[in-house]
Scaffold this motif. Structure first.
Motif, PDB file in Angstrom:
ATOM      1  N   MET A   1       0.818  -1.187   0.000  1.00  0.00           N
ATOM      2  CA  MET A   1       0.000   0.000   0.000  1.00  0.00           C
ATOM      3  C   MET A   1       0.868   1.259   0.000  1.00  0.00           C
ATOM      4  O   MET A   1       0.549   2.217  -0.692  1.00  0.00           O
ATOM      5  N   PHE A   2       1.941   1.229   0.769  1.00  0.00           N
ATOM      6  CA  PHE A   2       2.801   2.413   0.820  1.00  0.00           C
ATOM      7  C   PHE A   2       3.397   2.712  -0.550  1.00  0.00           C
ATOM      8  O   PHE A   2       3.515   3.877  -0.927  1.00  0.00           O
ATOM      9  N   GLN A   3       3.736   1.696  -1.296  1.00  0.00           N
ATOM     10  CA  GLN A   3       4.265   1.899  -2.658  1.00  0.00           C
ATOM     11  C   GLN A   3       3.229   2.627  -3.513  1.00  0.00           C
ATOM     12  O   GLN A   3       3.565   3.529  -4.277  1.00  0.00           O
ATOM     13  N   HIS A   4       1.967   2.249  -3.369  1.00  0.00           N
ATOM     14  CA  HIS A   4       0.895   2.904  -4.125  1.00  0.00           C
ATOM     15  C   HIS A   4       0.789   4.379  -3.721  1.00  0.00           C
ATOM     16  O   HIS A   4       0.644   5.251  -4.586  1.00  0.00           O
ATOM     17  N   VAL A   5       0.854   4.659  -2.433  1.00  0.00           N
ATOM     18  CA  VAL A   5       0.804   6.047  -1.963  1.00  0.00           C
ATOM     19  C   VAL A   5       1.998   6.822  -2.516  1.00  0.00           C
ATOM     20  O   VAL A   5       1.852   7.963  -2.969  1.00  0.00           O
ATOM     21  N   THR A   6       3.169   6.205  -2.523  1.00  0.00           N
ATOM     22  CA  THR A   6       4.367   6.854  -3.060  1.00  0.00           C
ATOM     23  C   THR A   6       4.184   7.173  -4.542  1.00  0.00           C
ATOM     24  O   THR A   6       4.557   8.257  -5.005  1.00  0.00           O
ATOM     25  N   GLU A   7       3.605   6.247  -5.293  1.00  0.00           N
ATOM     26  CA  GLU A   7       3.352   6.489  -6.721  1.00  0.00           C
ATOM     27  C   GLU A   7       2.366   7.643  -6.913  1.00  0.00           C
ATOM     28  O   GLU A   7       2.542   8.482  -7.805  1.00  0.00           O
ATOM     29  N   LEU A   8       1.332   7.707  -6.080  1.00  0.00           N
ATOM     30  CA  LEU A   8       0.373   8.807  -6.167  1.00  0.00           C
ATOM     31  C   LEU A   8       1.032  10.143  -5.839  1.00  0.00           C
ATOM     32  O   LEU A   8       0.785  11.152  -6.501  1.00  0.00           O
ATOM     33  N   VAL A   9       1.878  10.152  -4.824  1.00  0.00           N
ATOM     34  CA  VAL A   9       2.601  11.376  -4.465  1.00  0.00           C
ATOM     35  C   VAL A   9       3.494  11.799  -5.623  1.00  0.00           C
ATOM     36  O   VAL A   9       3.521  12.978  -5.995  1.00  0.00           O
ATOM     37  N   ALA A  10       4.201  10.866  -6.216  1.00  0.00           N
ATOM     38  CA  ALA A  10       5.076  11.185  -7.342  1.00  0.00           C
ATOM     39  C   ALA A  10       4.280  11.784  -8.497  1.00  0.00           C
ATOM     40  O   ALA A  10       4.716  12.748  -9.130  1.00  0.00           O
ATOM     41  N   ARG A  11       3.099  11.229  -8.753  1.00  0.00           N
ATOM     42  CA  ARG A  11       2.256  11.769  -9.830  1.00  0.00           C
ATOM     43  C   ARG A  11       1.779  13.170  -9.501  1.00  0.00           C
ATOM     44  O   ARG A  11       1.782  14.047 -10.361  1.00  0.00           O
ATOM     45  N   CYS A  12       1.368  13.385  -8.258  1.00  0.00           N
ATOM     46  CA  CYS A  12       0.872  14.708  -7.857  1.00  0.00           C
ATOM     47  C   CYS A  12       1.979  15.752  -7.909  1.00  0.00           C
ATOM     48  O   CYS A  12       1.725  16.902  -8.238  1.00  0.00           O
ATOM     49  N   ARG A  13       3.169  15.338  -7.568  1.00  0.00           N
ATOM     50  CA  ARG A  13       4.288  16.278  -7.532  1.00  0.00           C
ATOM     51  C   ARG A  13       5.092  16.235  -8.814  1.00  0.00           C
ATOM     52  O   ARG A  13       6.106  16.911  -8.920  1.00  0.00           O
ATOM     53  N   THR A  14       4.634  15.442  -9.775  1.00  0.00           N
ATOM     54  CA  THR A  14       5.308  15.270 -11.076  1.00  0.00           C
ATOM     55  C   THR A  14       6.811  15.069 -10.914  1.00  0.00           C
ATOM     56  O   THR A  14       7.621  15.760 -11.519  1.00  0.00           O
ATOM     57  N   GLN A  15       7.149  14.115 -10.066  1.00  0.00           N
ATOM     58  CA  GLN A  15       8.551  13.783  -9.866  1.00  0.00           C
ATOM     59  C   GLN A  15       8.719  12.280 -10.060  1.00  0.00           C
ATOM     60  O   GLN A  15       7.769  11.516  -9.936  1.00  0.00           O
ATOM     61  N   ALA A  16       9.911  11.906 -10.390  1.00  0.00           N
ATOM     62  CA  ALA A  16      10.193  10.487 -10.592  1.00  0.00           C
ATOM     63  C   ALA A  16      10.050   9.747  -9.269  1.00  0.00           C
ATOM     64  O   ALA A  16      10.100  10.344  -8.198  1.00  0.00           O
ATOM     65  N   LEU A  17       9.866   8.424  -9.365  1.00  0.00           N
ATOM     66  CA  LEU A  17       9.811   7.605  -8.153  1.00  0.00           C
ATOM     67  C   LEU A  17      11.214   7.511  -7.578  1.00  0.00           C
ATOM     68  O   LEU A  17      11.964   6.597  -7.844  1.00  0.00           O
ATOM     69  N   GLU A  18      11.554   8.475  -6.830  1.00  0.00           N
ATOM     70  CA  GLU A  18      12.867   8.539  -6.201  1.00  0.00           C
ATOM     71  C   GLU A  18      12.656   8.674  -4.705  1.00  0.00           C
ATOM     72  O   GLU A  18      11.519   8.807  -4.253  1.00  0.00           O
ATOM     73  N   PRO A  19      13.728   8.661  -3.951  1.00  0.00           N
ATOM     74  CA  PRO A  19      13.557   8.729  -2.488  1.00  0.00           C
ATOM     75  C   PRO A  19      12.723   9.919  -2.009  1.00  0.00           C
ATOM     76  O   PRO A  19      11.988   9.804  -1.033  1.00  0.00           O
ATOM     77  N   SER A  20      12.792  11.052  -2.699  1.00  0.00           N
ATOM     78  CA  SER A  20      12.036  12.213  -2.215  1.00  0.00           C
ATOM     79  C   SER A  20      10.530  11.974  -2.264  1.00  0.00           C
ATOM     80  O   SER A  20       9.801  12.469  -1.413  1.00  0.00           O
TER      81      SER A  20
END
Length: 73
Positions: free
Chosen positions: A1-20
């Motif tokens: 689930m956390f991976q999914h949240v991270t992907e959603l955050v990356a999409r919202c912030r238009t950033q690559a799936l990186e540590p940030s």
């Protein structure tokens, strides 16, 4: 689930799936968990005494804006 949240955050912030994106997702998760916990204890309601009945919704919106930036209109 956390991976999914991270992907959603990356999409919202238009950033690559990186540590940030993961750090932002973890901070958002912690913030939302804190809101839920404080609300369940009644502390959130005490802190916002006199505010509208939708104060918990506004707190959640504020957390999302703080971590993801304001929604584009």
């Amino acid at each position: 689930m956390f991976q999914h949240v991270t992907e959603l955050v990356a999409r919202c912030r238009t950033q690559a799936l990186e540590p940030s994106a993961a750090v932002t997702a973890a901070a958002l998760w912690a913030n939302l968990h804190g809101i839920a916990q404080l609300w369940s204890w009644g502390s959130g309601q005490l802190a916002l005494r006199g505010q509208d009945s939708d104060s918990h919704d506004r707190l959640i919106e504020a957390a999302l804006d703080a971590h993801l930036g304001p929604m584009a209109s």
